[in-house]
Design a protein around this motif. Structure first.
Motif, PDB file in Angstrom:
ATOM      1  N   ARG A   3      48.862 137.785 -38.741  1.00  0.00           N
ATOM      2  CA  ARG A   3      47.438 137.941 -38.553  1.00  0.00           C
ATOM      3  C   ARG A   3      47.157 139.061 -37.585  1.00  0.00           C
ATOM      4  O   ARG A   3      47.748 139.149 -36.528  1.00  0.00           O
ATOM      5  N   VAL A  91      36.383 132.377 -43.835  1.00  0.00           N
ATOM      6  CA  VAL A  91      37.695 132.999 -43.963  1.00  0.00           C
ATOM      7  C   VAL A  91      38.175 133.069 -45.414  1.00  0.00           C
ATOM      8  O   VAL A  91      39.147 133.733 -45.727  1.00  0.00           O
ATOM      9  N   ASP A 109      37.674 127.762 -41.590  1.00  0.00           N
ATOM     10  CA  ASP A 109      38.573 127.003 -40.734  1.00  0.00           C
ATOM     11  C   ASP A 109      37.730 126.052 -39.913  1.00  0.00           C
ATOM     12  O   ASP A 109      36.594 126.370 -39.518  1.00  0.00           O
ATOM     13  N   ARG A 115      34.870 127.392 -37.253  1.00  0.00           N
ATOM     14  CA  ARG A 115      35.272 128.672 -36.684  1.00  0.00           C
ATOM     15  C   ARG A 115      34.275 129.779 -37.049  1.00  0.00           C
ATOM     16  O   ARG A 115      33.461 129.625 -37.955  1.00  0.00           O
ATOM     17  N   LEU A 162      39.025 123.961 -43.839  1.00  0.00           N
ATOM     18  CA  LEU A 162      40.471 124.212 -43.824  1.00  0.00           C
ATOM     19  C   LEU A 162      41.081 123.503 -42.624  1.00  0.00           C
ATOM     20  O   LEU A 162      41.984 124.015 -41.972  1.00  0.00           O
ATOM     21  N   ARG A 176      51.115 125.336 -32.309  1.00  0.00           N
ATOM     22  CA  ARG A 176      49.977 124.657 -32.941  1.00  0.00           C
ATOM     23  C   ARG A 176      49.979 123.159 -32.666  1.00  0.00           C
ATOM     24  O   ARG A 176      49.217 122.417 -33.305  1.00  0.00           O
ATOM     25  N   LYS A 209      46.845 120.061 -44.177  1.00  0.00           N
ATOM     26  CA  LYS A 209      47.754 121.210 -44.113  1.00  0.00           C
ATOM     27  C   LYS A 209      48.765 121.002 -43.006  1.00  0.00           C
ATOM     28  O   LYS A 209      48.555 120.102 -42.168  1.00  0.00           O
ATOM     29  N   ARG A 220      57.365 131.963 -39.026  1.00  0.00           N
ATOM     30  CA  ARG A 220      56.888 130.980 -40.003  1.00  0.00           C
ATOM     31  C   ARG A 220      56.861 131.518 -41.423  1.00  0.00           C
ATOM     32  O   ARG A 220      56.913 130.757 -42.383  1.00  0.00           O
ATOM     33  N   MET A 253      46.809 122.258 -48.413  1.00  0.00           N
ATOM     34  CA  MET A 253      47.228 123.645 -48.221  1.00  0.00           C
ATOM     35  C   MET A 253      48.742 123.688 -48.029  1.00  0.00           C
ATOM     36  O   MET A 253      49.276 123.018 -47.147  1.00  0.00           O
ATOM     37  N   TYR A 256      53.514 128.371 -45.008  1.00  0.00           N
ATOM     38  CA  TYR A 256      54.163 129.683 -45.118  1.00  0.00           C
ATOM     39  C   TYR A 256      55.680 129.616 -45.344  1.00  0.00           C
ATOM     40  O   TYR A 256      56.263 130.462 -46.003  1.00  0.00           O
ATOM     41  N   ASP A 288      48.468 128.742 -48.035  1.00  0.00           N
ATOM     42  CA  ASP A 288      48.054 129.280 -46.745  1.00  0.00           C
ATOM     43  C   ASP A 288      47.829 130.786 -46.937  1.00  0.00           C
ATOM     44  O   ASP A 288      48.296 131.381 -47.910  1.00  0.00           O
ATOM     45  N   TRP A 289      47.137 131.386 -46.003  1.00  0.00           N
ATOM     46  CA  TRP A 289      46.636 132.764 -46.177  1.00  0.00           C
ATOM     47  C   TRP A 289      47.787 133.775 -46.289  1.00  0.00           C
ATOM     48  O   TRP A 289      48.434 134.109 -45.303  1.00  0.00           O
ATOM     49  N   GLU A 486      48.103 129.377 -32.564  1.00  0.00           N
ATOM     50  CA  GLU A 486      48.771 129.677 -33.838  1.00  0.00           C
ATOM     51  C   GLU A 486      49.491 131.017 -33.721  1.00  0.00           C
ATOM     52  O   GLU A 486      49.062 131.908 -32.988  1.00  0.00           O
TER      53      GLU A 486
HETATM   54  C1  BGC Z   1      46.607 129.502 -40.951  1.00  0.00           C
HETATM   55  C2  BGC Z   1      45.779 128.422 -41.628  1.00  0.00           C
HETATM   56  C3  BGC Z   1      44.352 128.888 -41.751  1.00  0.00           C
HETATM   57  C4  BGC Z   1      44.326 130.182 -42.525  1.00  0.00           C
HETATM   58  C5  BGC Z   1      42.935 130.747 -42.684  1.00  0.00           C
HETATM   59  C6  BGC Z   1      46.454 130.830 -41.632  1.00  0.00           C
HETATM   60  O1  BGC Z   1      47.054 131.830 -40.888  1.00  0.00           O
HETATM   61  O2  BGC Z   1      47.967 129.120 -40.942  1.00  0.00           O
HETATM   62  O3  BGC Z   1      45.856 127.235 -40.884  1.00  0.00           O
HETATM   63  O4  BGC Z   1      43.580 127.901 -42.377  1.00  0.00           O
HETATM   64  O5  BGC Z   1      45.101 131.150 -41.832  1.00  0.00           O
HETATM   65  O6  BGC Z   1      42.467 131.247 -41.479  1.00  0.00           O
END
Ligand code: BGC
Length: 749
Positions: A3, A91, A109, A115, A162, A176, A209, A220, A253, A256, A288-289, A486
């Motif tokens: 991310r 998201v 999220d 979020r 999420l 986490r 998830k 991960r 969900m 990874y 997952d994303w 995270e």
């Molecule tokens: C996270 C998820 C989250 C998703 C969307 C991922 O990086 O592991 O928990 O829902 O991103 O933001």
């Protein structure tokens, strides 16, 4: 997907917020004018969600079906496009079937609150971290937790959460841990199902998830978890199994990591054999994303929806259909699952409709849940509760306790009103992996409860200065924190920033010192013998300071118990050293291309050879004494357990009496453990039930808990089934995993 740093926007005051909501609500309504209201035969709500889904499916083109299999990017970060325009800038967004009036799936999220509200000019409540809700051991509180999230998602115009993280704490350094519900699958599974029920009660698609075994953040995307089927089914997967069976989430969900060689999102064993077949999960699986790594393999394994984009489930999916590599039946199965979940959750019958979040109701719920989750770890000579009549001077020290309390980071992050409390106004945008402090001031909460005392603050950056202030005070309250997020794990369980030295100096100067911890993870405490009292306040949420104030001054009697073991040191953990991924240079010879990334980083291996021995089961089996055991927590009153009776029948029934033997009303979490017959080769005991019981001073109550037969069973790999092994079962009851005064043995056949 690694991310990137993100900008969440500066928060705006509540007055402006209302205008923003009106403006954005009207433009949203306009944008939606192109989507006709759903009118087809599927709107007959006397039909089942499956029947309704099939009616829609019959009318869909292949392109429409494929469009439902993937997201259209991350509206939070992306520019507005025709596809993402109807979204709420969350998201993720999947377009639905506009021609047939089937709405888009608008995802946000929402681990401990909605979020990205700041960037959208909205407010959302930050509940205490999920681990704090787990520490309440209170299914009703978990329901309220989920219901608040559902209400606020809906008020903001989202129709899918999420949230619902339920990976069990295999390694307490997992960054986490605060987003999850502790180390025991029965506790975590029970609570997540209530949380999901609460969220879905607001007609929002619920999700659990990260399925599965995403128990460390380091590496991960590349780690391969090696674990036996039995160990997986009885530990991490059991939490999901209970969550699916009792919470009925519409979505799961996938995570990874790889599990036994295959990525979780293309792992047939996890997605089809276990989730869809053994557990009869009728909903859909989304990745997952960036966690999708193939088209045909993932589709055949049971992945229904790729998020956030369409790298594998867009054009490539269509090409695979045309080439006959994926059958129409397989495509239809995925689409059916998504549509039936939308009907089941009510997002079609109850379309999104924005309203304004009630921040006051949110604060109250957040405070109450925190009050039930704070854990009193030590209280010598009744140092707590504080008596304001006897205090002339109070020293408040450390952890920005003059202005705020810390929160957990990553995709769980909730934006605080006014921004990060430790920064000047207007500089408080929340960022990816940034320490965010909520404007809930312990200093003010303490002063309000001791109006006649002189309350002085020291930042704690210089232990000698803090000790001098402590020495001059009747009582010192020293705050210590360990932030987590995270995308990272903790290097160790030691408090960072020299806070161990700070606590040592303050407690040496004033024995009447109360240590308040703001952490999501267990911490080690080299100073544990020195303070008069220790309080674990977790990441305390929007109104954390008032909850804490009520506990410190005894307006509320503490009743939380640890959902995770606190070890004495990392050397006592099953894996004293966390396995880290090899340096990036060893994974790709150059920067990874989109294709290389998608195809997956080369794996590194982590083997869970501790197997069934997770959390307290490890300490029991290895005869290691923890610093504070699982299920431990003190109260300002005392309880007595007596009169255990255990009977068998279709369910084992455990009955006992619980008495409040002290002078204050309280709530006691009664814990029930079982030792299985030696032939099962299980760890010495497991939690099989619990009940949180409210009792007035001097009151007594008979408590009965029925034990689900599965909780007394083992997973037999050869039979691929839970099996109750005939033999003697010892049932133990008490107030902590290490304090079980009642014991009875029963023979089960
Ligand atoms: C996270 C998820 C989250 C998703 C969307 C991922 O990086 O592991 O928990 O829902 O991103 O933001």
């Amino acid at each position: 997907m690694e991310r990137s740093p993100r900008f969440f926007g500066v928060q705006i005051p509540a007055m402006l917020l209302v205008c923003f909501v009106c403006l954005s609500a009207s433009s949203l309504a306009q944008r939606r004018q192109n989507t006709p209201a759903p009118t087809g035969p599927w709107m007959n709500s006397s039909l089942s969600p499956d029947e309704r889904a099939d009616l829609v499916l019959k009318d869909m083109t292949v392109d429409e079906k494929v469009a439902l299999l993937h997201g259209v990017g991350m509206p939070t970060d992306d520019a507005v496009t025709p596809e993402n325009a109807p979204s709420n800038r969350g998201v993720g967004y999947a377009v639905g079937v506009p021609r047939l009036g089937i709405p888009g799936i608008d995802m946000s999220d929402a681990a401990y609150g909605v979020r990205s509200s700041g960037v959208n000019g909205r407010y959302s409540t930050a509940l205490p971290a999920n681990v704090a809700a787990a520490a309440s051991w209170d299914p009703d509180a978990a329901y309220e937790y989920g219901a608040l999230i559902g209400r606020e998602l809906r008020a903001q115009g989202f129709n899918m959460t999420l949230g619902g993280g339920v990976n069990i704490t295999r390694d307490p350094r997992n960054g986490r841990t605060f987003e999850y519900l502790g180390e025991d699958p029965i506790l975590a599974g029970t609570l997540v199902s209530k949380l999901i029920q609460g969220t879905q009660s607001a007609h929002v698609i619920g999700d659990i998830k990260h399925y599965a075994l995403n128990d460390q953040e380091s590496g991960r995307n590349s780690v391969n978890i090696n674990i036996s089927k039995r160990a997986a089914r009885e530990t991490d997967l059991l939490a999901f199994e209970i969550g699916v069976a009792e919470g009925h989430p519409s979505a799961v969900m996938c995570s990874y990591n790889r599990v036994n060689a295959d990525f979780a999102c293309e792992n047939k064993y996890l997605l089809t054999d276990v989730l869809k077949k053994d557990w009869h999960f009728p909903g859909f699986v989304l990745s997952d994303w960036g966690g999708t790594h193939s088209t045909e393999k993932a589709s055949a394994a049971g992945l229904d929806n790729e998020e956030p984009g369409s790298f594998f489930y867009g054009d490539r999916y269509k090409a695979a259909l045309t080439a006959g590599k994926i059958s129409t039946a397989e495509l239809d199965e995925h689409v059916h699952r998504i549509l039936r979940s939308m009907f089941a959750a009510g997002v079609i019958d109850f379309p999104r409709q924005r309203s304004v979040v009630d921040p006051f109701a949110g604060m109250e719920t957040a405070r109450k849940i925190e009050e039930g989750g704070i854990v009193l770890l030590k209280n010598e000579k009744a140092a707590l509760p504080l008596n304001p009549a006897k205090l002339r001077t109070i020293a408040v020290i450390g952890a920005h306790s003059d202005v705020g309390m810390i929160s957990g980071g990553g995709s769980a992050q909730v934006d605080p009103i006014g921004g990060n409390a430790i920064l000047p106004p207007g500089k408080g945008a929340t960022g990816w992996q940034q320490e965010i402090w909520f404007p809930t001031s312990p200093l003010k909460a303490i002063q309000a409860r001791a109006p006649r005392a002189s309350v002085k603050y020291d930042p704690g950056t210089d232990p000698a200065a803090a000790a001098a202030l402590a020495k001059s005070a009747d009582v010192a309250v020293v705050f210590a924190y360990m932030w987590a997020s995270e995308g990272m794990d903790l290097k160790s369980l030691s408090l960072p920033h020299n806070q161990d030295d700070l606590i040592a100096a303050v407690t040496a100067a004033n024995p009447h010192t109360i240590v308040v911890l703001e952490t999501g993870n267990p911490v080690t405490m080299p100073w544990v013998n020195s303070p008069a009292a220790i309080v674990e306040a977790w990441f305390a949420g929007s109104d954390g300071a008032n909850a804490l104030g009520n506990i410190l001054f005894g307006t509320v009697n503490p009743s939380g118990k640890l959902p995770n073991t606190f070890p004495r040191s990392e050397s006592d953990l099953p894996h004293p050293t966390l396995t880290m991924p090899p340096p990036a240079s060893e994974r790709f010879s150059g920067p990874a291309s989109r294709e290389q990334w998608a195809a997956g980083l080369p794996p590194f291996q982590v083997t869970y050879d501790e197997g069934l021995k997770v959390g307290y089961k490890w300490y029991d089996a290895e005869k290691k004494t923890p610093l504070f055991p699982f299920g431990f927590g003190l109260s300002y009153t005392t309880y007595r357990y007596a009169g255990l009776q255990v009977t068998s029948g279709s369910k084992v029934k455990v009955t006992f009496t619980l008495a409040n033997t002290g002078a204050r009303a309280g709530a006691e979490i009664a814990e029930i453990y079982a030792s299985l017959p030696a032939t099962t080769q299980e760890p010495p005991k497991r939690l099989v039930g619990f009940s949180k019981v409210k009792l007035d001073a001097g009151a007594k109550q008979t408590v009965t808990v029925e034990i689900d037969p599965k909780y007394l069973s083992v997973f037999d790999e050869a039979k691929n089934a839970w099996t109750l092994v005939p033999g003697d079962y010892t049932i133990m009851v008490g107030g902590s995993s290490q304090d079980l005064p009642l014991k009875a043995t029963i023979n089960l056949k």
